[in-house]
Design a protein around this motif. Structure first.
Motif, mmCIF file in Angstrom:
data_model
loop_
_atom_site.group_PDB
_atom_site.id
_atom_site.type_symbol
_atom_site.label_atom_id
_atom_site.label_comp_id
_atom_site.label_asym_id
_atom_site.label_seq_id
_atom_site.Cartn_x
_atom_site.Cartn_y
_atom_site.Cartn_z
ATOM 1 N N ALA A 13 34.370 -43.227 33.465
ATOM 2 C CA ALA A 13 32.908 -43.156 33.591
ATOM 3 C C ALA A 13 32.338 -42.861 32.215
ATOM 4 C CB ALA A 13 32.490 -42.073 34.573
ATOM 5 N N MET A 14 31.079 -43.178 32.063
ATOM 6 C CA MET A 14 30.345 -42.844 30.846
ATOM 7 C C MET A 14 29.344 -41.751 31.206
ATOM 8 S SD MET A 14 31.651 -44.823 28.558
ATOM 9 C CE MET A 14 30.552 -44.923 27.165
ATOM 10 N N PHE A 15 29.489 -40.603 30.579
ATOM 11 C CA PHE A 15 28.597 -39.464 30.812
ATOM 12 C C PHE A 15 27.622 -39.337 29.654
ATOM 13 C CE2 PHE A 15 31.840 -38.353 33.778
ATOM 14 C CZ PHE A 15 31.322 -37.399 34.646
ATOM 15 N N GLU A 16 26.425 -38.959 29.954
ATOM 16 C CA GLU A 16 25.471 -38.614 28.911
ATOM 17 C C GLU A 16 25.925 -37.299 28.278
ATOM 18 O OE1 GLU A 16 22.953 -40.458 27.781
ATOM 19 O OE2 GLU A 16 23.575 -41.996 29.213
ATOM 20 N N GLU A 19 25.141 -34.269 30.215
ATOM 21 C CA GLU A 19 25.967 -34.109 31.412
ATOM 22 C C GLU A 19 27.310 -33.470 31.050
ATOM 23 O OE1 GLU A 19 24.630 -37.784 34.281
ATOM 24 O OE2 GLU A 19 25.892 -38.271 32.542
ATOM 25 N N VAL A 20 27.873 -33.894 29.936
ATOM 26 C CA VAL A 20 29.134 -33.301 29.478
ATOM 27 C C VAL A 20 28.922 -31.821 29.181
ATOM 28 C CG1 VAL A 20 30.865 -33.321 27.630
ATOM 29 C CG2 VAL A 20 30.062 -35.472 28.610
ATOM 30 N N ASP A 21 27.829 -31.502 28.498
ATOM 31 C CA ASP A 21 27.530 -30.099 28.190
ATOM 32 C C ASP A 21 27.366 -29.279 29.465
ATOM 33 O OD1 ASP A 21 27.640 -30.619 25.474
ATOM 34 O OD2 ASP A 21 25.454 -30.675 25.208
ATOM 35 N N LEU A 22 26.648 -29.820 30.439
ATOM 36 C CA LEU A 22 26.445 -29.111 31.694
ATOM 37 C C LEU A 22 27.766 -28.889 32.414
ATOM 38 C CD1 LEU A 22 24.698 -27.922 33.971
ATOM 39 C CD2 LEU A 22 24.434 -30.258 34.843
ATOM 40 N N ALA A 89 39.525 -30.083 29.280
ATOM 41 C CA ALA A 89 40.260 -30.899 28.312
ATOM 42 C C ALA A 89 39.775 -32.345 28.336
ATOM 43 C CB ALA A 89 41.756 -30.836 28.607
ATOM 44 N N ALA A 90 39.495 -32.877 29.519
ATOM 45 C CA ALA A 90 39.018 -34.260 29.627
ATOM 46 C C ALA A 90 37.617 -34.424 29.051
ATOM 47 C CB ALA A 90 39.036 -34.708 31.087
ATOM 48 N N LEU A 91 36.839 -33.351 29.042
ATOM 49 C CA LEU A 91 35.479 -33.415 28.499
ATOM 50 C C LEU A 91 35.468 -33.421 26.979
ATOM 51 C CD1 LEU A 91 33.710 -30.984 30.959
ATOM 52 C CD2 LEU A 91 33.504 -33.484 30.877
ATOM 53 N N GLY A 92 36.580 -33.079 26.376
ATOM 54 C CA GLY A 92 36.684 -33.132 24.926
ATOM 55 C C GLY A 92 36.271 -31.841 24.265
ATOM 56 N N ASP A 93 36.208 -31.908 22.958
ATOM 57 C CA ASP A 93 35.950 -30.763 22.115
ATOM 58 C C ASP A 93 34.529 -30.249 22.305
ATOM 59 O OD1 ASP A 93 36.882 -28.935 20.358
ATOM 60 O OD2 ASP A 93 36.941 -30.277 18.626
ATOM 61 N N ASP A 94 34.368 -28.961 22.162
ATOM 62 C CA ASP A 94 33.069 -28.312 22.336
ATOM 63 C C ASP A 94 32.386 -28.045 20.994
ATOM 64 O OD1 ASP A 94 30.961 -27.032 23.571
ATOM 65 O OD2 ASP A 94 32.004 -25.138 23.823
ATOM 66 N N GLU A 95 32.785 -28.727 19.948
ATOM 67 C CA GLU A 95 32.245 -28.447 18.623
ATOM 68 C C GLU A 95 30.741 -28.671 18.535
ATOM 69 O OE1 GLU A 95 34.347 -30.736 15.760
ATOM 70 O OE2 GLU A 95 36.225 -29.663 16.059
ATOM 71 N N PRO A 112 32.688 -41.378 26.885
ATOM 72 C CA PRO A 112 33.637 -41.955 27.841
ATOM 73 C C PRO A 112 34.597 -40.889 28.372
ATOM 74 C CG PRO A 112 34.278 -42.521 25.610
ATOM 75 C CD PRO A 112 32.982 -41.769 25.505
ATOM 76 N N ILE A 113 34.774 -40.885 29.673
ATOM 77 C CA ILE A 113 35.732 -40.000 30.330
ATOM 78 C C ILE A 113 36.726 -40.901 31.047
ATOM 79 C CG2 ILE A 113 36.071 -38.203 32.078
ATOM 80 C CD1 ILE A 113 34.438 -37.205 29.677
ATOM 81 N N VAL A 114 37.999 -40.755 30.717
ATOM 82 C CA VAL A 114 39.054 -41.557 31.332
ATOM 83 C C VAL A 114 40.068 -40.597 31.950
ATOM 84 C CG1 VAL A 114 40.828 -43.303 30.966
ATOM 85 C CG2 VAL A 114 38.715 -43.377 29.623
#
Length: 176
Positions: A13-16, A19-22, A89-95, A112-114
């Motif tokens: 899916a593609m997240f805004e 949305e990833v931050d939330l 981990a799937a959401l990626g780095d929080d930098e 992108p979330i895979v």
């Protein structure tokens, strides 16, 4: 945001970015809550959010419920913590959300979330746990009716519904 099954067997899916931050924020809060649970502390286990996450196996038999919890609660907590960590981990780095207020820090492009099959299961379980905790905060009864009705509850209710939408999209994608 809509999950779809790929030819490779993954789900994506593609997240805004917001949305990833939330999702990162609420999942981090869930990890904090779960990490603070002491299964030997009856007062902690009586907290409504914790009771939703670790319900009694035998609600009509407190002695049997306590015995069951004694043998299963540690493993259940470990799995819930591992599932939530998999989501983070799937959401990626929080930098990008380290407290900097410059709007240019956030990438406006979708993220992108895979997910592989195991990650999908972790996501589904964590989304369920998140919705249970938010449902407790909204005082949602077993029939799905919220009983908290103040200004803040509207925002929390939107988060609850959005988490349900993410979960539903993921379920549809794996059923496709």
């Amino acid at each position: 945001m809509e999950f779809r099954r790929e030819d490779t067997g993954t789900v994506s899916a593609m997240f805004e970015p917001i949305e990833v931050d939330l999702l990162r924020n609420v999942t981090s809060q869930l990890l904090q809550l779960l990490g603070a649970v002491d299964i030997d502390d009856d007062a902690m286990l009586a907290q409504p959010a914790v009771r939703r996450l670790l319900p009694d196996a035998y609600p009509d038999d407190p002695e049997a419920a306590a015995e069951f919890r004694r043998f299963t609660a540690d493993g259940l907590l470990e799995r819930k913590l591992a599932n939530a960590a998999t989501v983070l981990a799937a959401l990626g780095d929080d930098e990008q959300s380290t407290g900097q207020t410059d709007a240019s820090v956030h990438d406006p492009l979708p993220v992108p979330i895979v997910l592989d099959e195991q990650q999908v299961q972790s996501w589904l379980r964590t989304l369920t746990d998140l919705r249970l905790v938010v449902a407790d905060r909204l005082q949602i009864d077993p029939h799905g009716t919220p009983h908290l009705d103040d200004e803040e509850s509207y925002v929390v209710n939107d988060i609850y519904n959005w988490l349900g939408m993410v979960q539903e999209s993921l379920v549809y994608a794996i059923d496709a």
